[in-house]
Design an enzyme around this catalytic site. Structure first.
Site, mmCIF file in Angstrom:
data_model
loop_
_atom_site.group_PDB
_atom_site.id
_atom_site.type_symbol
_atom_site.label_atom_id
_atom_site.label_comp_id
_atom_site.label_asym_id
_atom_site.label_seq_id
_atom_site.Cartn_x
_atom_site.Cartn_y
_atom_site.Cartn_z
ATOM 1 N N LYS A 11 0.824 -1.210 0.000
ATOM 2 C CA LYS A 11 0.000 0.000 0.000
ATOM 3 C C LYS A 11 0.866 1.272 0.000
ATOM 4 C CE LYS A 11 -3.929 -2.280 2.277
ATOM 5 N NZ LYS A 11 -4.939 -2.182 3.369
ATOM 6 N N HIS A 117 -2.125 -5.453 1.563
ATOM 7 C CA HIS A 117 -3.430 -6.095 1.400
ATOM 8 C C HIS A 117 -3.199 -7.575 1.168
ATOM 9 C CE1 HIS A 117 -7.460 -6.960 -0.148
ATOM 10 N NE2 HIS A 117 -6.855 -7.644 -1.112
HETATM 11 P P1 GDP Z 1 -8.126 -6.610 5.858
HETATM 12 O O1 GDP Z 1 -8.823 -7.737 5.150
HETATM 13 O O2 GDP Z 1 -7.255 -7.078 6.999
HETATM 14 O O3 GDP Z 1 -7.354 -5.691 4.913
HETATM 15 O O4 GDP Z 1 -9.240 -5.713 6.563
HETATM 16 P P2 GDP Z 1 -10.702 -5.239 6.106
HETATM 17 O O5 GDP Z 1 -11.172 -5.996 4.889
HETATM 18 O O6 GDP Z 1 -11.561 -5.251 7.329
HETATM 19 O O7 GDP Z 1 -10.491 -3.699 5.717
HETATM 20 C C1 GDP Z 1 -9.940 -3.343 4.474
HETATM 21 C C2 GDP Z 1 -8.983 -2.190 4.692
HETATM 22 O O8 GDP Z 1 -9.723 -1.049 5.132
HETATM 23 C C3 GDP Z 1 -7.936 -2.411 5.796
HETATM 24 O O9 GDP Z 1 -6.838 -3.160 5.360
HETATM 25 C C4 GDP Z 1 -7.577 -0.987 6.151
HETATM 26 O O10 GDP Z 1 -6.661 -0.414 5.201
HETATM 27 C C5 GDP Z 1 -8.904 -0.274 6.018
HETATM 28 N N1 GDP Z 1 -9.576 -0.198 7.314
HETATM 29 C C6 GDP Z 1 -10.159 -1.194 8.036
HETATM 30 N N2 GDP Z 1 -10.667 -0.736 9.198
HETATM 31 C C7 GDP Z 1 -10.409 0.612 9.208
HETATM 32 C C8 GDP Z 1 -10.682 1.664 10.150
HETATM 33 O O11 GDP Z 1 -11.273 1.459 11.215
HETATM 34 N N3 GDP Z 1 -10.230 2.915 9.796
HETATM 35 C C9 GDP Z 1 -9.583 3.171 8.633
HETATM 36 N N4 GDP Z 1 -9.174 4.426 8.364
HETATM 37 N N5 GDP Z 1 -9.305 2.206 7.726
HETATM 38 C C10 GDP Z 1 -9.714 0.947 8.009
#
Ligand code: GDP
Length: 139
Positions: A11, A117
């Site tokens: 990223k 990611h």
């Molecule tokens: P991942 O599968 O571990 O990447 O997590 P998710 O699918 O839940 O979220 C996708 C992406 O959104 C994450 O990798 C973070 O970059 C972003 N993200 C998730 N939760 C938050 C949050 O609470 N705040 C912010 N600013 N970004 C978030």
């Protein structure tokens, strides 16, 4: 796409902080083979589509802004049990919760700016890989 593949992005935060080489080293040392890779930048539309599943989440705007602010490295990786093993290698979404030695523990700064990611299922790995790469860019 084979079920032994996953999709990743290094990223913008990790690129800005000069961690491309160290992260690729961790990935290849863990046994993943790079079958496609590019250095690119997501447009607003790309990021909105890629993260469409999060459209209703309060952090969606922040996520799109972050993911488009600079270049990324995107790649398709191959290894037995790729999706699960890569999620283990990168660690929890929030680096504060990520296990020692994981990529997010080592290189991420916050839950939003979390360095890498990794696809969360074989189905999404195939969709995300196809979003970034044409068939002739995959080796
Ligand atoms: P991942 O599968 O571990 O990447 O997590 P998710 O699918 O839940 O979220 C996708 C992406 O959104 C994450 O990798 C973070 O970059 C972003 N993200 C998730 N939760 C938050 C949050 O609470 N705040 C912010 N600013 N970004 C978030």
């Amino acid at each position: 796409m084979s079920t032994n593949r996953t999709f990743t992005m290094i990223k913008p935060d990790a690129v800005e902080n000069g961690h491309i080489g160290a992260i690729l080293e961790k990935i290849t040392a863990a046994g993943f083979k790079i079958v496609a890779m590019k250095y690119t930048q997501l447009s607003l539309r790309d990021a909105q589509e890629f993260y469409g599943v999060h459209r209703e989440r309060p952090f969606f705007g922040e996520l799109v802004e972050f993911m488009t602010r600079g270049p990324i490295v995107s790649a398709i990786l191959e290894k037995e049990n790729a999706v699960e093993d890569f999620r283990a290698l990168i660690g929890a979404t929030n680096p504060a919760d990520a296990a020692e030695g994981t990529i997010r523990k080592m290189f991420a700064t916050s839950i939003g700016e979390n360095a890498v990611h990794g696809s969360d299922s074989d189905e999404n790995a195939a969709i995300e890989g196809a979003f970034h790469f044409s068939g002739r860019e995959i080796y």
